[in-house]
Design a protein around this motif. Structure first.
Motif, PDB file in Angstrom:
ATOM      1  N   SER A  30     -18.384  -6.059  -1.726  1.00  0.00           N
ATOM      2  CA  SER A  30     -18.009  -6.992  -2.956  1.00  0.00           C
ATOM      3  C   SER A  30     -17.006  -6.339  -3.776  1.00  0.00           C
ATOM      4  O   SER A  30     -16.524  -6.741  -4.792  1.00  0.00           O
ATOM      5  N   THR A  31     -16.617  -5.380  -3.221  1.00  0.00           N
ATOM      6  CA  THR A  31     -15.274  -4.532  -3.794  1.00  0.00           C
ATOM      7  C   THR A  31     -14.054  -5.303  -3.727  1.00  0.00           C
ATOM      8  O   THR A  31     -13.914  -5.808  -2.574  1.00  0.00           O
ATOM      9  N   THR A  32     -13.469  -5.735  -5.001  1.00  0.00           N
ATOM     10  CA  THR A  32     -12.259  -6.592  -4.673  1.00  0.00           C
ATOM     11  C   THR A  32     -11.193  -5.470  -5.383  1.00  0.00           C
ATOM     12  O   THR A  32     -11.395  -4.924  -6.423  1.00  0.00           O
ATOM     13  N   ASN A  33     -10.175  -5.325  -4.555  1.00  0.00           N
ATOM     14  CA  ASN A  33      -8.894  -4.428  -4.959  1.00  0.00           C
ATOM     15  C   ASN A  33      -7.845  -5.270  -5.112  1.00  0.00           C
ATOM     16  O   ASN A  33      -7.304  -5.632  -3.988  1.00  0.00           O
ATOM     17  N   GLN A  34      -7.488  -5.424  -6.382  1.00  0.00           N
ATOM     18  CA  GLN A  34      -6.396  -6.424  -6.659  1.00  0.00           C
ATOM     19  C   GLN A  34      -5.052  -5.591  -6.105  1.00  0.00           C
ATOM     20  O   GLN A  34      -4.207  -6.426  -5.657  1.00  0.00           O
ATOM     21  N   THR A  35      -4.864  -4.270  -6.472  1.00  0.00           N
ATOM     22  CA  THR A  35      -3.849  -3.925  -6.137  1.00  0.00           C
ATOM     23  C   THR A  35      -3.906  -2.732  -5.099  1.00  0.00           C
ATOM     24  O   THR A  35      -4.660  -1.967  -5.204  1.00  0.00           O
ATOM     25  N   PRO A  36      -3.451  -3.144  -4.010  1.00  0.00           N
ATOM     26  CA  PRO A  36      -3.646  -2.252  -2.943  1.00  0.00           C
ATOM     27  C   PRO A  36      -3.063  -0.627  -3.272  1.00  0.00           C
ATOM     28  O   PRO A  36      -1.886  -0.867  -3.846  1.00  0.00           O
ATOM     29  N   SER A  37      -3.603   0.443  -2.920  1.00  0.00           N
ATOM     30  CA  SER A  37      -3.128   1.701  -3.354  1.00  0.00           C
ATOM     31  C   SER A  37      -2.833   2.473  -1.919  1.00  0.00           C
ATOM     32  O   SER A  37      -3.261   2.047  -0.787  1.00  0.00           O
ATOM     33  N   PRO A  40       0.625  -1.184   0.087  1.00  0.00           N
ATOM     34  CA  PRO A  40       0.014  -0.025  -0.005  1.00  0.00           C
ATOM     35  C   PRO A  40       0.706   1.300  -0.150  1.00  0.00           C
ATOM     36  O   PRO A  40       0.544   2.269  -0.556  1.00  0.00           O
ATOM     37  N   THR A  41       2.002   1.084   0.696  1.00  0.00           N
ATOM     38  CA  THR A  41       2.915   2.395   0.692  1.00  0.00           C
ATOM     39  C   THR A  41       3.445   2.782  -0.781  1.00  0.00           C
ATOM     40  O   THR A  41       4.360   3.802  -0.849  1.00  0.00           O
ATOM     41  N   GLY A  42       3.309   1.875  -1.881  1.00  0.00           N
ATOM     42  CA  GLY A  42       3.733   2.094  -3.107  1.00  0.00           C
ATOM     43  C   GLY A  42       5.356   1.359  -3.019  1.00  0.00           C
ATOM     44  O   GLY A  42       5.863   1.769  -4.133  1.00  0.00           O
ATOM     45  N   ILE A  43       5.649   0.554  -2.313  1.00  0.00           N
ATOM     46  CA  ILE A  43       6.764  -0.158  -2.435  1.00  0.00           C
ATOM     47  C   ILE A  43       6.694  -1.568  -2.823  1.00  0.00           C
ATOM     48  O   ILE A  43       5.801  -2.222  -2.404  1.00  0.00           O
ATOM     49  N   ILE A  44       7.656  -1.847  -3.810  1.00  0.00           N
ATOM     50  CA  ILE A  44       7.596  -3.267  -4.514  1.00  0.00           C
ATOM     51  C   ILE A  44       8.450  -4.001  -3.826  1.00  0.00           C
ATOM     52  O   ILE A  44       9.638  -3.626  -3.427  1.00  0.00           O
TER      53      ILE A  44
END
Ligand SMILES: *[C@@H]1O[C@H](CO)[C@@H](O)[C@H](O)[C@H]1NC(C)=O
Ligand SMILES: *[C@@H]1O[C@H](CO)[C@@H](O)[C@H](O)[C@H]1NC(C)=O
Ligand SMILES: *[C@@H]1O[C@H](CO)[C@@H](O)[C@H](O)[C@H]1NC(C)=O
Ligand SMILES: *[C@@H]1O[C@H](CO)[C@@H](O)[C@H](O)[C@H]1NC(C)=O
Ligand SMILES: *[C@@H]1O[C@H](CO)[C@@H](O)[C@H](O)[C@H]1NC(C)=O
Length: 442
Positions: A383-390, A228-232
């Motif tokens: 039902s919201t699915t959020n694949q990529t945490p932002s 979520p912090t934008g770190i890969i």
């Protein structure tokens, strides 16, 4: 006359019976057809409540022999909105990819839910022949089952056929892909990379970042997880270091750094999978040790707390736990859904045992469950699915979906010098000889 009528009626009913029997047989035949063949090196993505699996290698002869590949273009999915048993997953087939595809990865756009398959090896379907006319990116619209190829501005041609990679997409629709190799077969020259390629899917523009001094060396068959912090967070891959030093890339300022993780000892691994939980833990699963694809990684499950950078090993029962590499893993609520892949203890040079099994790991209790029940893992109304945490909506979200796909293997297929040396070493190993009694397949 009456007698005839009775006879006729009986015959008629008998005929109806056989007719029904034929229908039932046909139906079950069709049903049998509706099970995907075992495969590995596929990629998967969750789109809404549908878990998609794209392509993969079906070859049962020798997964390390590129000329024996049988790379499919099949697309399968599971509808996760209703319950099922892992022994009989409700498989559905969708429109196939325009190409055979493996060793790449898919990511779902948070903007319009379209799926981007970036890089990977592209083939003429069901062959071992590379498709030279393929596009570097394929886009799938699952609402209308449509495949398209985008026009990319400024595409860097060195990325063509880039494989054994794991791209990730951020909430702004930017896809980050580190390293990889353009190795596609024994006789072609290839290069291993440690560059960072970025595709901005909102403008379809491509950029390759200059290589920073602290960028990691070339590596392939790693997992990449966007926090979520934008770190890969990059874990594993072909590099001779323990998983203790973890490379991270900050998508905010494009800086690389190394985190030294504490806690339990985690061995090297390639072709594993990783998912991110709603607690900010990365769970890694399966894979083989970095220099011997016949040996499962140990421990084969571990979790990394990304706030304390501590590893721990969940107490998952070894019994009945599959050991896989080049499989797929997806988190849906508290369920980690593990599918397909290759069984590393059998993946010797001469023989590969592939899986089409589905395993569901409850990551709250670390117990493998046999029935999938969406109501038990998700709150009824959300039902919201959020694949990529932002950065904006992540950890508070009840449901953060982490997707991990094991990428790469191919001991022979990567990285120049190391690959060659390993190949020589590998060849000295006794080949696995399959006999009827030797099965550790679960
Ligand atoms: C590839 O796999 C498919 C499905 O099992 C099979 O029908 C086909 O004959 C295979 N092709 C080769 C070249 O092995
Ligand atoms: C890999 O890239 C290099 C440099 O662009 C090129 O010379 C080589 O032919 C490529 N190999 C394959 C298999 O595409
Ligand atoms: C394309 O990628 C290669 C390999 O990373 C790099 O050396 C080159 O500078 C890139 N080209 C551009 C225009 O960014
Ligand atoms: C694999 O690498 C480890 C060091 O990471 C080394 O100790 C081991 O001997 C190597 N195994 C093989 C089969 O080369
Ligand atoms: C696993 O079990 C052992 C003993 O049974 C315990 O010491 C350890 O803390 C447990 N680990 C976790 C992560 O729960």
């Amino acid at each position: 006359m009456l007698l005839y009528k009775i006879f006729f009626t009986m015959n008629f009913f008998q005929n109806i019976q056989s007719f029904l029997l034929i229908i039932i047989l046909l139906f079950s035949f069709v049903n049998c057809q509706n099970i995907p063949n075992p495969r590995s090196q596929q990629t998967s993505s969750l789109i809404g409540n549908r878990l998609y699996f794209f392509s993969g290698d079906l070859s049962t002869t020798d997964s390390h022999n590129d000329s024996a590949s049988n790379v499919t273009n099949e697309v399968w999915y599971l509808d996760l909105s209703s319950s099922f048993n892992t022994a009989t997953p409700p498989w559905r087939k969708d429109v196939g990819m325009p190409i055979g595809y493996n060793l790449g990865a898919s990511c779902v756009s948070p903007i319009d839910n379209s799926v981007f398959l970036v890089g990977g090896r592209m083939y003429i379907p069901n062959t071992a022949n590379i498709n030279l006319g393929s596009s570097p990116v394929y886009v799938f619209n699952s609402n209308i089952s449509l495949w398209t190829t985008p026009n990319i501005i400024g595409f860097n041609s060195s990325f063509k056929m880039r494989n054994q990679i794991q791209p990730v997409i951020d909430n702004y629709g930017k896809i980050y892909t580190f390293g990889g190799t353009n190795y596609t077969g024994f006789n072609a020259s290839y290069v291993d990379y440690n560059d960072m390629n970025i595709l901005d899917t909102t403008s379809m523009t491509w950029s390759t970042l200059a290589i920073y001094t602290n960028a990691p060396p070339t590596f392939v068959s790693y997992t990449a997880t966007l926090l979520p912090t934008g770190i890969i967070v990059y874990i594993g891959g072909y590099k001779d270091t323990l998983t203790r030093s973890i490379q991270t890339f900050n998508t905010k300022n494009y800086n690389w750094s190394t985190k030294v993780a504490g806690g339990d000892n985690i061995g090297t691994r390639v072709s594993h999978s990783a998912v991110l939980t709603q607690n900010g833990e990365i769970i890694i699963y399966g894979g083989s040790i970095w220099n011997d694809t016949t040996k499962p990684a140990t421990p084969y499950i571990a979790k990394l707390d990304t706030s304390s950078w501590m590893w721990s090993i969940p107490n998952l029962s070894q019994i009945n736990s599959p050991q896989l590499c080049d499989h797929s893993a997806t988190l849906y609520g508290d369920y980690m859904i593990i599918a397909f892949g290759q069984i590393p203890s059998k993946s010797s040079m001469s023989y590969a045992s592939l899986s089409n099994n589905l395993y569901i790991l409850d990551v709250k209790s670390y117990i493998l469950v046999t029935s999938f029940n969406p109501n038990q893992t998700l709150p009824p109304n959300k039902s919201t699915t959020n694949q990529t945490p932002s950065p904006d909506n992540n950890l508070n979200n009840y449901l953060i979906i982490g997707i991990g796909v094991a990428v790469g293997i191919v001991l022979l297929g990567g990285f120049s010098v190391v690959g060659f040396l390993l190949y020589k070493k590998q060849n000295q190993y006794p080949k696995f000889i399959p006999t009827p009694g030797t099965t550790d397949r679960i």
